[in-house]
Motif scaffolding. Sequence first.
Motif, PDB file in Angstrom:
ATOM      1  N   ILE A  61       0.840  -1.204   0.000  1.00 44.19           N
ATOM      2  CA  ILE A  61       0.000   0.000   0.000  1.00 44.19           C
ATOM      3  C   ILE A  61       0.874   1.253   0.000  1.00 44.19           C
ATOM      4  CG2 ILE A  61      -1.709   1.296   1.339  1.00 44.19           C
ATOM      5  CD1 ILE A  61      -2.762  -1.402   2.349  1.00 44.19           C
ATOM      6  N   ARG A  94      -4.788   3.828  -5.403  1.00 44.99           N
ATOM      7  CA  ARG A  94      -4.390   4.310  -4.080  1.00 44.99           C
ATOM      8  C   ARG A  94      -5.581   4.645  -3.191  1.00 44.99           C
ATOM      9  NH1 ARG A  94      -0.613   9.680  -2.905  1.00 44.99           N
ATOM     10  NH2 ARG A  94      -0.775   9.603  -0.615  1.00 44.99           N
ATOM     11  N   SER A  98      -6.450   2.416   0.148  1.00 45.23           N
ATOM     12  CA  SER A  98      -6.186   3.129   1.398  1.00 45.23           C
ATOM     13  C   SER A  98      -7.456   3.243   2.244  1.00 45.23           C
ATOM     14  CB  SER A  98      -5.625   4.522   1.107  1.00 45.23           C
ATOM     15  OG  SER A  98      -4.382   4.430   0.439  1.00 45.23           O
TER      16      SER A  98
END
Length: 585
Positions: A61, A94, A98
């Motif tokens: 991540i 992303r 996230s």
Amino acid sequence: MPAPASGPVTAADDRSRRWPWWIALGAVLAVALGVRLWGIRQGLPYAYNADENAHFVPGAIGLFGHGMNPHYFVNPPAYTYLLHAVFAVWFGGRAGVSNTYALHPTEVFVVARATAAVVGTLGVWLVYLAGAKIADRRVGLLAAALMAVAFLPVFYSHLALNDVPTLAPIALSLWGTAGVLRDGRVRWYALAGVGLGLACATKYTGGIVLLPLLAAAGVRLATGEGRRAVAFGGLVLAGMLALGAFVVANPFALLDFAAFRDGLNHQASAAEDELGKLGLTQRSGHLYYLWTFTWGLGWVPLVAGVLGALGAIVWDRRLAVVLVPAPILYVLFMGTQERYFGRWLMPVFPILCILAAWAIVRGAEALSRRAPVLRPALYALGAVLLLGQGVVFAIHDGLVLSRPDTRNLARAWMAANVPRDTKIVVEPVVPDAWASDIGRPNLHTSNGARWIKFPTSRSNVANDGSIVPGDGRIVNIEDFERTLFPGLVDRYEKEGWCYVASGSTQSGRADVAPKEVPQAIAYYKALASRADVVFHASPYRRGAAPVKFNFDWSFDFYPLAYARPGPEMTVYRLRNGRCAPGGGA
């Protein structure tokens, strides 16, 4: 299968012969994937394995935010890059990953674990190809079946770690090495080299497959089969492709060489760290790994592997030269380290599976030489003996992991019975997130946690028992027991740390090494005498004796005594000081 009675073998004939093998292989792969996915949500939303929680998923991540340099090379990053690519596709990049990781981490870890399981199943298929190429389809199929159900590869397919994904490129390299040995074409050198590079880029110890490749090339050079120039050129090509594959899967080994070198040094020093061995129940790494074979792969597979090695030395020395030295040298090297864990043995499992399968097939042939009609029955008996232990414990593993973890049960009890903002002590058997309500921060605590957690990660007690002045030192999980002493209970009572959650994966380290940490033993006695047990969760089935602490069996739940995952969890409530009724806590 026998050839047709007359006439040439056509493509249709060849395809008809392959179908039974494809069906059997499909069944093996289905079983392999099934046992690897069964119970894959165990423990979630909390990742209780410290390496899983700290390394690959957060690292994958993190690449969305700081670029493709992982800035971490204690473990090579190929699996991290693979997860990054999977997350990008599955969660849409992303923002998606996230947000999901912050609010629903279970989804992220399930995807990461499933990736490991799928790659592990790919490794089973590649073991089949390697065994079939180096011997025949019977050996390949039996070797793949053993890899499909062997306990350690099955258990660690349930975690987002690099151990199981490494088995796929290892088996890929062995497939290429088998081709080098059997026909020596350049493509096999290329395949073996690519597999070697990817294995090293996934886990450094995957480099053990270099030895079989060198041995196979050495056989061709020594015997003069084919042209020596082809063998020499193929070996050079394999080396170049191995280096190229390693750099492609780990580009910052060159682009950030200083960090790469530091990571390697840290990995080496960690493996040699003597202070990290509190709780080791076996003082010989070599004996530990030999013992690991008996349950991580199985007793019969170990014996069959040894017999296969001896048989190959007598009847097929080319095979022996390629397959036998690597596992021996690997165990000799790994056994010299100060720390050892069963999963570190897995890089040689594909080789042992092929040797064991070869022994079973050749043994059945030898025993049925005078009565060929018995051969199918002997194959079946050999398969049952070879796979039986793995099947039993793979099923046991799935049953255990599909049940609630004791740490989850303990947290559920505390959430129902311990008010928010209460000061609690939790031993490092759980991640920090365990004290928080995921996605719902507590505005009354500085870090948003549900409870105020005692700082077990920092202590004024050194490993030798001396006092460290000032703010103290950082304490890792393996040194926690060295920081305990009875006076801590006085501090808990004085400052109002009234609830203490203890796990046997910490206290067990002291129990098996009381002379090394006598203060910890005294601490647990003081805690038990001055507190009430308000909650207890056992991972063991009713009537089963507790499993003695071990760095493998306390964490992978192999013994049949386990009914659910996790350590024994005990929640105490202190009775005196500020913890007494009306004491202000």
